[in-house]
Design an enzyme around this catalytic site. Structure first.
Site, PDB file in Angstrom:
ATOM      1  N   LYS A   1       2.327   5.400  -1.030  1.00 50.70           N
ATOM      2  CA  LYS A   1       1.822   4.301  -1.859  1.00 50.70           C
ATOM      3  C   LYS A   1       0.837   4.795  -2.901  1.00 50.70           C
ATOM      4  CE  LYS A   1       2.593   0.798   1.564  1.00 50.70           C
ATOM      5  NZ  LYS A   1       2.992   1.672   2.692  1.00 50.70           N
TER       6      LYS A   1
ATOM      7  N   TRP B   1      -0.115  -4.761   9.816  1.00 53.20           N
ATOM      8  CA  TRP B   1      -0.119  -3.351  10.215  1.00 53.20           C
ATOM      9  C   TRP B   1      -1.074  -3.127  11.378  1.00 53.20           C
ATOM     10  CZ3 TRP B   1       3.984  -0.891   8.975  1.00 53.20           C
ATOM     11  CH2 TRP B   1       4.666  -1.231   7.804  1.00 53.20           C
TER      12      TRP B   1
ATOM     13  N   ASP C   1      -6.731   3.078   9.054  1.00 49.05           N
ATOM     14  CA  ASP C   1      -5.418   3.196   8.416  1.00 49.05           C
ATOM     15  C   ASP C   1      -5.633   2.848   6.946  1.00 49.05           C
ATOM     16  OD1 ASP C   1      -2.905   2.896   7.365  1.00 49.05           O
ATOM     17  OD2 ASP C   1      -2.201   1.438   8.834  1.00 49.05           O
TER      18      ASP C   1
END
Ligand SMILES: Cc1ncc(COP(=O)(O)O)c(C=O)c1O
Length: 240
Positions: free
Chosen positions: A197, A103, A173
């Site tokens: 999530k 990511w 993040d």
């Protein structure tokens, strides 16, 4: 109902049954409102109360200081890969990215489309199995910001504590570990996370941004891509 399955994979995650049941009820009619959550105006008092409760609940859980704004946006954590440099990476500056997995690499790819990126560390050589130590970081003291991924969902690499970045704004993040543990929010200038999530259903993205950062945003950004739009409109500039 067939037995509920617990999905532990790194995507949309399990929601508690009472939450789903409440959502199911509210999809038909919000108690006492005569309409469903899908049908009421986002300018209505009812909706205002719902989004207000979501914000105050988060503020309490994260113990958020007053100088942080809470934004509920669309576009996923992926759009934040672009919005962050568009808002905070001026042409004459560069941003530090610490890459600990897939990511982080995606965040770098988008940032490079806006401006200069300094890879302060990448753990690609070791196949992304750990975070760098403080002395492995090649931080630029004049960087526009430092970006890290607090938990690399695919590789399973999580920061146990924040790196020292001095006065440079730290951006995280936190898509796959937000609310899983206490977070020293005041160490960060901006935290973002897709909700799906750890927090709720997919379709909403949380951004927590420190107020003083807004003064750095350049004029001329597209309205929807400018964090100030969403701060001023309390996340209701467009239909959520
Ligand atoms: C750490 C991390 N960042 C970003 C993303 C992308 O999020 P989204 O699908 O909300 O754009 C994910 C997962 O999907 C992720 O795990």
């Amino acid at each position: 109902m067939t037995e509920r399955i617990f999905n532990f994979s790194a995507g949309p995650a399990v929601l508690p049954l009472p939450v789903l049941e409440e959502a199911q009820r509210d999809l038909v009619e919000l108690p006492g409102v005569g309409m469903s959550i899908m049908e009421i105006s986002h300018r209505s008092k009812t909706f205002d109360e719902i989004i207000g409760q979501a914000e105050s609940g988060l503020r309490e859980l994260l113990n958020l200081p007053d100088n942080y704004h809470v934004l509920f946006l669309q576009g996923g954590a992926s759009l934040q890969f672009s919005m962050i440099p568009m808002n905070f990476l001026p042409k004459e500056s560069s941003a530090d990215y610490i890459v600990t997995g897939s990511w982080g690499k995606k965040a770098v790819k988008e940032a490079k489309k806006t401006g200069a990126v300094n890879i302060a560390a990448t753990m690609a050589d070791g196949n992304f199995t750990r975070v760098p130590s403080q002395d492995e970081l090649k931080l630029d003291p004049h960087a526009a910001y430092v970006h890290l991924t607090s938990n690399e969902t695919i590789e399973g690499v999580e920061w146990k504590q924040e790196p020292e970045v001095g006065d440079v704004p730290l951006v995280s993040d936190a898509s796959s570990d937000i609310l899983s543990r206490p977070l020293p929010v005041e160490k960060y200038a901006l935290i973002y996370a897709g909700a799906q999530k750890n927090m709720g259903p997919s379709g909403v993205t949380l951004v927590i941004v420190r107020d003083d950062l807004l003064a750095r945003i350049p004029e001329g950004l597209h309205t929807m891509l400018d964090y100030r739009t969403h701060v001023e409109a309390k996340s209701l500039y467009n239909t959520p």
